[in-house]
Design a protein around this motif. Structure first.
Motif, PDB file in Angstrom:
ATOM      1  N   CYS A 157       0.907  -1.175  -0.058  1.00 49.15           N
ATOM      2  CA  CYS A 157      -0.171  -0.146   0.180  1.00 49.15           C
ATOM      3  C   CYS A 157       0.981   1.202  -0.107  1.00 49.15           C
ATOM      4  O   CYS A 157       0.321   2.170  -0.424  1.00 49.15           O
ATOM      5  CB  CYS A 157      -0.688   0.159   1.193  1.00 49.15           C
ATOM      6  N   TRP A 158       2.028   1.129   0.619  1.00 47.39           N
ATOM      7  CA  TRP A 158       3.043   2.238   0.599  1.00 47.39           C
ATOM      8  C   TRP A 158       3.497   2.448  -0.793  1.00 47.39           C
ATOM      9  O   TRP A 158       3.509   3.641  -1.533  1.00 47.39           O
ATOM     10  CB  TRP A 158       4.372   2.070   1.503  1.00 47.39           C
ATOM     11  N   ARG A 159       3.847   1.347  -1.598  1.00 48.34           N
ATOM     12  CA  ARG A 159       4.121   1.496  -3.061  1.00 48.34           C
ATOM     13  C   ARG A 159       2.876   2.215  -3.653  1.00 48.34           C
ATOM     14  O   ARG A 159       3.303   2.920  -4.863  1.00 48.34           O
ATOM     15  CB  ARG A 159       4.566  -0.003  -3.565  1.00 48.34           C
ATOM     16  N   LEU A 160       1.869   1.635  -3.301  1.00 46.21           N
ATOM     17  CA  LEU A 160       0.568   2.145  -3.969  1.00 46.21           C
ATOM     18  C   LEU A 160       0.479   3.610  -4.063  1.00 46.21           C
ATOM     19  O   LEU A 160       0.311   4.485  -4.837  1.00 46.21           O
ATOM     20  CB  LEU A 160      -0.665   1.482  -3.666  1.00 46.21           C
ATOM     21  N   GLY A 161       0.675   4.096  -2.604  1.00 45.53           N
ATOM     22  CA  GLY A 161       0.542   5.647  -2.652  1.00 45.53           C
ATOM     23  C   GLY A 161       1.644   6.335  -3.264  1.00 45.53           C
ATOM     24  O   GLY A 161       1.549   7.421  -3.835  1.00 45.53           O
ATOM     25  N   GLU A 162       2.662   5.867  -3.389  1.00 47.76           N
ATOM     26  CA  GLU A 162       3.795   6.556  -3.934  1.00 47.76           C
ATOM     27  C   GLU A 162       3.746   6.431  -5.522  1.00 47.76           C
ATOM     28  O   GLU A 162       4.004   7.492  -6.128  1.00 47.76           O
ATOM     29  CB  GLU A 162       5.259   5.898  -3.770  1.00 47.76           C
ATOM     30  N   SER A 163       3.070   5.534  -6.099  1.00 47.85           N
ATOM     31  CA  SER A 163       2.755   5.342  -7.467  1.00 47.85           C
ATOM     32  C   SER A 163       1.443   6.817  -7.760  1.00 47.85           C
ATOM     33  O   SER A 163       1.687   7.198  -8.918  1.00 47.85           O
ATOM     34  CB  SER A 163       2.090   4.188  -7.775  1.00 47.85           C
ATOM     35  N   PHE A 164       0.753   6.665  -6.925  1.00 43.18           N
ATOM     36  CA  PHE A 164      -0.547   7.916  -7.096  1.00 43.18           C
ATOM     37  C   PHE A 164       0.397   9.296  -7.134  1.00 43.18           C
ATOM     38  O   PHE A 164      -0.116   9.933  -7.816  1.00 43.18           O
ATOM     39  CB  PHE A 164      -1.297   7.589  -5.791  1.00 43.18           C
ATOM     40  N   VAL A 165       1.223   9.218  -6.184  1.00 45.41           N
ATOM     41  CA  VAL A 165       1.756  10.707  -6.033  1.00 45.41           C
ATOM     42  C   VAL A 165       2.733  10.813  -7.376  1.00 45.41           C
ATOM     43  O   VAL A 165       2.532  11.824  -8.034  1.00 45.41           O
ATOM     44  CB  VAL A 165       2.662  10.613  -4.872  1.00 45.41           C
ATOM     45  N   LYS A 166       3.373  10.064  -7.868  1.00 44.25           N
ATOM     46  CA  LYS A 166       4.250  10.036  -9.050  1.00 44.25           C
ATOM     47  C   LYS A 166       3.569  10.371 -10.082  1.00 44.25           C
ATOM     48  O   LYS A 166       3.579  11.099 -11.076  1.00 44.25           O
ATOM     49  CB  LYS A 166       5.044   8.536  -9.164  1.00 44.25           C
ATOM     50  N   HIS A 167       2.177   9.781 -10.411  1.00 39.97           N
ATOM     51  CA  HIS A 167       1.493  10.075 -11.415  1.00 39.97           C
ATOM     52  C   HIS A 167       0.277  11.150 -11.243  1.00 39.97           C
ATOM     53  O   HIS A 167      -0.590  11.225 -12.184  1.00 39.97           O
ATOM     54  CB  HIS A 167       0.645   8.723 -11.965  1.00 39.97           C
TER      55      HIS A 167
END
Length: 280
Positions: A157-167
């Motif tokens: 879920c941390w990776r998921l959040g990082e991906s949302f921020v990135k995109h």
């Protein structure tokens, strides 16, 4: 007798093709435990590939031999791609993971991880998923007790959040754009002192060095910028997980969740339906 020798690059491409094809076929038989293992393996191999590429770059700059390092780097690249192909196939045959992949910022690895970790038969509400992922602030881990959440899902879920921020700057990235909107609201509330009581509690519970920005901000009754960023990111992830639950539940039982869920973290009672559901 003449023999045909395949060039190294051509042989590598052929090997990669066959490996990917075989793993795609094998993905149909993956158990959830095996899928969880492969998701972890993918991220480990990815890190090895990055480190190997850095070693090749450094050796090249130093004009040192790079033959073996290049082979290791290429092997890691091939393995990473093959595992990704397998998880791509695994996550493409389930409604919930296909819906997840329809959202910008969620690729086959994240979708496969969510599918492998979340059992909708055990998660009757979105809150159950939040707790299982370590995203329920009311749940704490007491010393000498079993961890009350799934550590691997929490990292995912941390990776998921990082991906949302990135995109978040991409058009159509629903959760990335919602993260930006939520962060703006939290920044304004933080400046108004809305989190003063919580800031005081954090200051009392944790030890900070006297010269840190974090201690200065908490002492002022406000959260540091990093804290606000993390809050907004978790909010976007929890909203996504609530929508994931809705989709998975409806796919499993043929009807929406028993009661219309209210995303309390939105700060109001508005219902926000899962985007792109039902899927086109």
């Amino acid at each position: 007798m003449r023999t045909h020798t395949i060039p190294i690059d051509e042989a590598s491409d052929e090997f990669h093709f066959r490996l990917t094809r075989d793993l795609r076929a094998a993905a149909a038989t993956l158990t959830t435990a095996q899928a969880r293992y492969l998701v972890d393996t993918y991220y480990q191999v990815q890190q090895f590939r990055i480190e190997a590429a850095n070693q090749v770059r450094a050796a090249t700059d130093a004009e040192e031999p790079v033959g073996l390092l290049s082979w290791v780097s290429g092997s890691m690249h091939t393995l990473e791609g093959a595992v990704k192909a397998a998880l791509d196939s695994y996550s493409d045959v389930h409604v919930a993971s296909r819906w997840a992949r329809s959202q910008i910022g969620v690729g086959p690895i994240l979708a496969a991880g969510l599918l492998a970790h979340i059992d909708i038969g055990k998660a009757r509400t979105a809150g159950a998923i939040w707790r299982f992922a370590g995203l329920d602030p009311t749940v704490t881990w007491e010393r000498k007790t079993k961890r009350p959440w799934n550590a691997r899902l929490k990292v995912l879920c941390w990776r998921l959040g990082e991906s949302f921020v990135k995109h978040s700057g991409r058009e159509g990235c629903v959760y990335g754009q919602l993260y930006v909107q939520q962060k703006a609201k939290l920044v304004e509330r933080n400046q108004q002192g809305a989190f003063a009581e919580r800031a005081a509690g954090i200051l009392a519970a944790k030890k900070f060095r006297a010269d840190t920005i974090a201690k200065a901000r908490y002492s002022e009754g406000r959260f540091p910028d990093a804290h606000v960023h993390a809050m907004a990111k978790r909010w976007a992830v929890k909203l996504f997980l609530a929508h994931y639950h809705h989709v998975a539940y409806e796919a499993a039982y043929g009807e929406p969740p028993p009661k219309p869920y209210v995303i309390s973290v939105l700060g109001h009672g508005d219902y926000l339906a899962p985007p792109n559901w039902p899927m086109r």
